[in-house]
Design a protein around this motif. Structure first.
Motif, short mmCIF file in Angstrom:
data_model
loop_
_atom_site.label_atom_id
_atom_site.label_comp_id
_atom_site.label_asym_id
_atom_site.label_seq_id
_atom_site.Cartn_x
_atom_site.Cartn_y
_atom_site.Cartn_z
N SER A 1 -11.24 -3.18 -14.05
CA SER A 1 -11.86 -2.54 -12.89
C SER A 1 -12.42 -1.16 -13.21
N ASN B 1 -1.42 4.31 -10.34
CA ASN B 1 -2.84 3.94 -10.23
C ASN B 1 -3.18 2.67 -11.00
N ILE B 2 -2.54 2.47 -12.12
CA ILE B 2 -2.86 1.30 -12.94
C ILE B 2 -2.50 0.00 -12.20
N VAL B 3 -1.63 0.13 -11.24
CA VAL B 3 -1.28 -1.03 -10.41
C VAL B 3 -2.15 -1.05 -9.15
N TYR B 4 -2.14 0.05 -8.41
CA TYR B 4 -2.79 0.04 -7.10
C TYR B 4 -4.32 -0.02 -7.19
N ALA B 5 -4.87 0.65 -8.20
CA ALA B 5 -6.34 0.73 -8.26
C ALA B 5 -6.95 -0.44 -9.00
N THR B 6 -6.14 -1.41 -9.35
CA THR B 6 -6.67 -2.55 -10.11
C THR B 6 -6.25 -3.86 -9.45
N THR C 1 -6.64 -7.30 -16.69
CA THR C 1 -6.85 -7.13 -15.25
C THR C 1 -6.77 -5.65 -14.87
N ALA C 2 -5.79 -4.97 -15.47
CA ALA C 2 -5.59 -3.56 -15.12
C ALA C 2 -6.75 -2.69 -15.58
N ILE D 1 0.85 -1.21 0.00
CA ILE D 1 0.00 0.00 0.00
C ILE D 1 0.88 1.25 0.00
N ASN E 1 -4.98 10.14 -3.29
CA ASN E 1 -5.35 9.46 -4.53
C ASN E 1 -6.62 8.64 -4.25
N ASN F 1 0.59 3.18 -3.58
CA ASN F 1 -0.59 4.04 -3.52
C ASN F 1 -0.26 5.49 -3.92
N HIS F 2 -0.03 5.70 -5.19
CA HIS F 2 0.24 7.05 -5.70
C HIS F 2 -0.48 7.20 -7.03
N PRO F 3 -0.86 8.44 -7.38
CA PRO F 3 -1.58 8.62 -8.65
C PRO F 3 -0.82 8.04 -9.84
N GLN G 1 -9.84 6.47 -3.95
CA GLN G 1 -10.48 5.44 -4.78
C GLN G 1 -11.97 5.37 -4.45
#
Lengths: 515, 334
Positions: free
Chosen positions: B19, A376-381, B15-16, A367, B76, A371-373, B78
């Protein structure tokens, strides 16, 4: 791309995904708004409750490891060195608790005993936690010892038998030769028990992993949570250091080309058989029976229909996680076995270190790191979950692949090299086909461990994404007992079905050895 | 090998991207139990056509797991909406600057005491803190001060005040009584050998199994034991003249600052705050008491307008709760 470039690429990726978050997490504990500080560590040293919980953890892990080693040794001797009835079946059944999420076993016992009465009272607290963890981790000393037993020099045992009986040979020759495997098993069980979160938490026994997790999830204090996880890291380093010595000893203390000598049980055979049946029934049968008893057919059908989307996503994550683990495990094993770069040893230790770290530490690290903008393609998915699985379980698939690569005769590779085959041709046309059985095994093991994982998923899963393992935990809050028991049984089926298929497939292959 | 690699890259991209593929979505982090909250969120999906992406707390990180995610994701975000199972955590988030004020038109008749003064969060469907007592008990406890009566020495239980709604209640007492009186109360609890359980649920089990005479628990814990057929009854504390009143723990819903889907977030908040949603939660197993006046509710609990309610400022309670942790920790170790 050269072999070296590929190796450095894999090492860099593992370092970025695994060591990066951990380094970031640890580094942040030494800084606050005023600059460099060690105040978090000072607070830790002064926290009497934490050290009380640390003592609890230590006693729990020591108890579990000691009990598992003693009974693991006895069972390994009984199930591999004698002609006990149904010994292979016993080995397989005893493996089951290791393959399912530990809290399911704890829940099974709760379903059976409840909270009240003498046994229910014992379940919640130290004895229940110790017993459940013991049954979960018993397969580790059992299987490691069974493996090492096959390497014990039969000649030495034969010589011993000339002057005394089996009891004396076991005491004087076999068991001392097994000391490294017992030490290794002890350390593994100790580390796994001390870093386990779900069982002590479910059974209300305060440990320092819970304390670290609570700092994160009750006080919103990431730095303190990380500081509180540090003693575990120190223990991991100590264990790594200890294992180094033990593992190096195994290289010359045991070796044998002779067939294993078997012990004749005689009149004891039936009594021991019944004893093992009883033991297996208690360790594995009762908690699973508890789940079956609490579940009903209608609740099972309802649970399947309700959790179908979660089951599907669990299987997809399991398949993707296992595939990534198999690929990276194979490439990592290639680096380690063929020493393709000078960093191979450091890389091997790093993979081991990450495996030894608790999932909470890894989850927190992921995390903080991702968890940085920009990421996002990693953290938010869902990618973040796959990274978590890859980082945590890479050691398993690496070791399985490495075991297989070490069995490939060096002459095969050398001949190909002399014939002008490039490294990629050697890898794809010689090594890969010869290692395909082990890759299948690695995939199966990866799949099972991904399925049973809950802590990392719980900490990093993006909104709307979950796995069955986490879903069961969220349903445990006020969910109907029959529904929860049914979900646990579904999980059990998901884990055991691929295991059965894997065993069936490997029975035809070369890896499965019924000696 | 290359084929496998290509497949993996494709899977990774899938996967990316998957979502974020759906535009009409709302992301909600939920601390209310999934078994109670999920049906309501599914109803919202059906009625609004907006897909709900939820993160639920697990039992082991109850009330706080998703809070950490919200805090960690501050720069950031979500989440669009947070459904907290109590207002104290909402206040913590407000104080950390994570909330976006929103005044829901459907919450007009919810009493102001259950709303943030700055419209950062709004309360709905509450639990109350009441006594679960053994059925047939002659002199039921009527005040939380009864914990300190000599005749109950060693016979009562309270949940660990470091966690959950018991922490909130202790903080509320500190904010209403002040430090001196509350610390004396805590000392008296110790002196009277009050048992400490790990959770309110366990406290209720202690009473149901006759291991304790009474316990201060959340109303849903008490109702669930009653529905399970346990020999228990309820008592509402401090209802007399000059007494404190019951401590009310409403759910709280709020919009996250920088929410990716603000319009959908407002629709979800309006839906959760409606009288219809409160009615659903009242008749669910959690038996939560509606805050909208006149909402039909099951017979085993009193409606809010028949109760004397403890008048607290949840913002002050939240502030106290953070200050209290070391004191409560020390009290437990005594």
């Amino acid at each position: 791309m050269s072999e070296k470039q590929l190796s450095y690429g894999v090492i860099a990726l593992v370092a970025l995904l695994g060591l990066g978050p951990i380094a970031y997490m640890v580094g942040s504990t030494f800084f606050d708004s005023s600059g460099f500080t060690v105040s978090g560590y000072t607070r830790l040293l002064e926290d009497a409750v934490f050290w009380k919980h640390a003592a609890n953890s230590f006693v729990l892990a020591l108890t579990v490891a000691s009990a598992a080693i003693l009974s693991g040794l006895f069972l390994a001797l009984l199930l591999t060195k004698t002609h006990l009835y149904m010994r292979y079946l016993f080995l397989l059944v005893l493996l089951v608790p290791l393959l399912i999420p530990p809290y399911i076993l704890a829940y099974g016992w709760y379903a059976l005993l409840g909270r009240e009465g003498l046994l229910g009272g014992l379940l919640f607290g130290f004895w229940g936690s110790a017993f459940v963890l013991y049954s979960v981790y018993l397969p580790i000393p059992l299987f490691i010892t069974a493996l090492f037993l096959r390497k014990v020099d039969a000649g030495l045992e034969e010589a011993g038998l000339l002057v005394c009986n089996w009891r004396c040979v076991l005491r004087g020759i076999t068991v001392p030769l097994l000391a490294p495997s017992l030490g290794l098993s002890f350390l593994l069980v100790f580390i796994l028990s001390i870093s386990e979160l779900s069982v002590p938490q479910f059974l209300h026994y305060d440990t320092f992993v819970i304390e670290s997790f609570t700092q994160f999830s009750a006080f919103y204090d990431f730095k303190t949570a990380t500081v509180y996880a540090m003693p575990l890291v120190i223990i991991v380093f100590a264990v790594l250091w200890g294992m180094q010595g033990l593992l190096s000893k195994t290289r010359y203390r045991v070796s044998s080309h002779k067939k294993m000598l078997m012990i004749t049980l005689g009149k004891m055979r039936w009594m021991l058989f019944l004893g093992v049946v009883l033991f297996v029934a208690v360790i594995v049968g009762l908690p699973l029976a508890g789940l079956v008893m609490q579940s009903t057919l209608s609740s099972f059908i309802h649970a399947v229909s309700e959790a179908l989307p979660v089951i599907s996503s669990t299987l997809i994550y399991g398949a993707m996680g296992a595939t990534l683990l198999t690929l990276f495990g194979f490439l990592s094993a290639h680096i380690i076995v063929y020493r393709t770069t000078r960093l191979w040893s450091l890389f091997e230790k790093s993979v081991l270190l990450i495996f030894m770290l608790s999932s909470t530490v890894i989850g927190i690290g992921l995390i903080l790191f991702w968890n940085h903008p920009a990421t996002n393609i990693v953290y938010a998915t869902a990618v973040i979950i796959l990274i978590g699985y890859l980082v945590k379980y890479l050691l398993l698939t690496t070791e399985i692949s490495a075991l297989s690569l070490r069995q490939i005769p060096a002459s095969f590779i050398e001949s190909a090299q002399l014939s002008g085959a490039s490294w990629s041709q050697r890898l794809l046309l010689i090594i890969l086909p010869l290692a395909k059985e082990s890759l299948l095994l690695a995939w199966g093991v990866g799949f099972i461990f991904v399925l049973r994982e809950s802590t990392i998923t719980m900490l990093v899963a993006p909104p709307g994404e979950t796995t069955l393992s986490v879903y069961i935990l969220t349903q445990m809050a006020n969910g109907a007992p029959a529904h929860i028991a049914s979900l646990c049984l579904i999980m059990l089926t998901l884990v055991l079905l691929p295991l059965a298929l894997l065993i069936y497939r490997l029975k035809k292959g070369t890896l499965y050895d019924r000696t | 090998m290359y084929r496998l690699f290509s497949l993996l890259v494709l899977a990774f991209l899938f996967t990316a991207c998957s979502s974020n593929a759906l535009q009409k979505t709302v992301t909600v982090y939920v601390s209310e139990d999934q078994v109670f909250s999920e049906p309501l969120l599914k109803d919202f999906e059906k009625e609004s056509g907006i897909r709900v992406r939820a993160v639920y707390d697990t039992e082991e990180s109850k009330s706080t797991g998703v809070m950490n995610r919200l805090i960690a994701e501050k720069n950031n975000p979500q989440a669009d909406v947070y459904w907290a199972n109590e207002p104290i955590r909402a206040e913590v988030l407000r104080q950390k600057g994570l909330l976006q004020p929103y005044q829901s038109p459907v919450a007009k008749d919810i009493p102001d005491v259950f709303k943030s003064a700055t419209d950062d969060w709004t309360g709905f469907s509450a639990r109350i803190r009441l006594f679960i007592v053994q059925q047939g008990m002659k002199d039921k406890p009527t005040s939380i001060m009864d914990y300190t009566k000599p005749e109950y020495k060693g016979k009562t239980v309270i949940a660990n005040p470091l966690f959950g709604t018991t922490t909130s209640q202790m903080a509320a007492l500190f904010s209403v009584w002040g430090s001196k009186k509350t610390e004396q109360f805590l000392a008296d609890l110790k002196a009277n050998d009050v048992m400490i359980s790990t959770s309110n649920g366990e406290s209720a089990d202690f009473v149901a199994s006759k291991s304790a005479l009474f316990a201060l628990v959340d109303s849903d814990d008490a109702v669930s034991r009653l529905k399970a057929g346990d020999a228990v009854a309820f008592s509402y504390p401090d209802q007399g003249a000059g007494e404190l009143g019951v401590f009310v723990v409403p759910n709280a819903v709020m919009m996250i600052k920088g929410a990716p889907h603000p319009q959908a977030a407002k629709k979800l908040i309006d839906y959760l705050l409606s009288a219809e949603s409160e009615k659903k939660l009242a008749f669910a197993d959690c038996a939560q008491i509606p805050l909208h006046p006149g909402v039909v509710m099951p017979p085993y609990l009193k409606p809010m307008d028949e109760l004397k309610v403890m008048q607290v400022d949840y913002a002050k309670v939240a502030q106290k709760m953070v200050e209290l942790q070391p004191l409560l920790k020390a009290w437990l170790q005594k």
